[in-house]
Design an enzyme around this catalytic site. Sequence first.
Site, short mmCIF file in Angstrom:
data_model
loop_
_atom_site.label_atom_id
_atom_site.label_comp_id
_atom_site.label_asym_id
_atom_site.label_seq_id
_atom_site.Cartn_x
_atom_site.Cartn_y
_atom_site.Cartn_z
N SER A 33 -31.73 33.43 -10.86
CA SER A 33 -32.75 32.93 -9.92
C SER A 33 -32.55 33.62 -8.58
CB SER A 33 -32.60 31.42 -9.74
OG SER A 33 -33.22 31.04 -8.54
N HIS A 87 -35.81 35.41 -12.57
CA HIS A 87 -36.39 34.07 -12.38
C HIS A 87 -36.81 33.91 -10.92
CE1 HIS A 87 -36.90 29.80 -13.48
NE2 HIS A 87 -36.43 29.54 -12.26
N ASP A 118 -38.48 31.47 -8.14
CA ASP A 118 -38.79 30.08 -7.82
C ASP A 118 -39.82 30.02 -6.70
OD1 ASP A 118 -37.05 28.54 -9.57
OD2 ASP A 118 -35.40 29.49 -8.48
N MET A 152 -42.00 27.61 -4.39
CA MET A 152 -41.99 26.22 -3.91
C MET A 152 -42.99 26.04 -2.78
SD MET A 152 -37.92 25.51 -3.84
CE MET A 152 -36.87 25.97 -5.21
N HIS A 209 -41.47 30.46 -11.92
CA HIS A 209 -41.37 29.01 -12.02
C HIS A 209 -42.13 28.40 -10.84
CE1 HIS A 209 -38.33 25.38 -11.85
NE2 HIS A 209 -39.56 24.99 -12.16
N MET A 253 -43.23 25.60 -8.68
CA MET A 253 -43.00 24.21 -8.25
C MET A 253 -44.02 23.92 -7.17
SD MET A 253 -38.88 24.52 -8.35
CE MET A 253 -39.00 26.31 -8.39
N MET A 300 -35.56 21.24 -16.31
CA MET A 300 -34.88 21.21 -15.02
C MET A 300 -33.67 20.31 -15.14
SD MET A 300 -36.15 23.20 -12.82
CE MET A 300 -34.86 22.74 -11.68
N ASP A 313 -32.53 25.21 -16.38
CA ASP A 313 -32.51 25.68 -14.99
C ASP A 313 -31.87 24.64 -14.08
OD1 ASP A 313 -33.09 26.81 -12.54
OD2 ASP A 313 -35.26 26.61 -12.72
C1 DX5 Z 1 -34.20 24.85 -8.30
C2 DX5 Z 1 -34.61 26.14 -8.96
C3 DX5 Z 1 -33.51 26.82 -9.66
C4 DX5 Z 1 -32.30 27.11 -8.81
C5 DX5 Z 1 -31.10 27.33 -9.69
O1 DX5 Z 1 -35.32 24.17 -7.88
O2 DX5 Z 1 -35.66 25.95 -9.88
O3 DX5 Z 1 -33.99 28.00 -10.30
O4 DX5 Z 1 -32.49 28.18 -7.97
O5 DX5 Z 1 -30.00 27.54 -8.88
P1 DX5 Z 1 -28.52 27.18 -9.37
O6 DX5 Z 1 -28.27 28.00 -10.58
O7 DX5 Z 1 -27.69 27.57 -8.20
O8 DX5 Z 1 -28.49 25.70 -9.64
ZN ZN Z 2 -36.29 27.68 -11.24
#
Ligand code: DX5
Ligand code: ZN
Length: 221
Positions: free
Chosen positions: A10, A35, A37, A39, A68, A70, A139, A175
């Site tokens: 990620s 990956h 993220d 947000m 991903h 969110m 998650m 994840d």
């Molecule tokens: C959290 C993200 C993850 C996160 C994972 O909301 O979706 O992808 O970055 O990070 P680690 O592996 O550090 O938990």
């Molecule tokens: Zn993620």
Amino acid sequence: MSRSVKIAPSILSADFSRLGEEITAIEAAGCDYIHVDVMDGHFVPNLTLGAPVISSLRKITKLPFDVHLMIDPAQPYLESFANAGADIITVHVEADVHLDRSLQLIRSLGKKAGVSLNPSTPAHTIECVLDKVDLILVMSVNPGFGGQFFIENQLDKIRTLREMIGSRPIELEVDGGVKVDNAARIVEAGADVLVAGSAVFSGGDYAGNISAIRDQLSRHS
Ligand code: DX5
Ligand code: ZN
């Protein structure tokens, strides 16, 4: 545990001032997916990046971008993420009352469709869309931040989903809080893609961090 397991770092844990170099480095270190993220500060209590950033990163690597989302709503933005170069686009079941339509739209854009479940969301909520998904993302932390602890009871959900998937060609991705010391248990429960942010980016030896995870998996295979 003979399944071949993919590692998806990620980039939330990367140095954002050198994002292009960081992606080149994790590719050289032997990862399978990137990956990303996304947000929105509304569905989750954090803000990250959007389609324009993915579009500029697209020229850095040929590895699949595992995006991903969110964000709530996601549907109005699916086309722009597809055009930006996402390969897998994952939406959250909690953020979409018209999940079926979003998944169909992602596939119609020529992309793989993913659905994600928060830790408090049970597996059965996606039972009716299994024929429209290419990837299920569990998650295992509450989304929003990297570096949190893996929520142990998600292992049961991973097992349930693995059974629900049966012989369908669906990848099961996990994840949040994935580390060297729990990776084998997560894969044993049924995961075939591991997202790892802090576990890959901490300390700077990305290749060493990825092979430490793979070593654990082969030790338990
Ligand atoms: C959290 C993200 C993850 C996160 C994972 O909301 O979706 O992808 O970055 O990070 P680690 O592996 O550090 O938990
Ligand atoms: Zn993620």
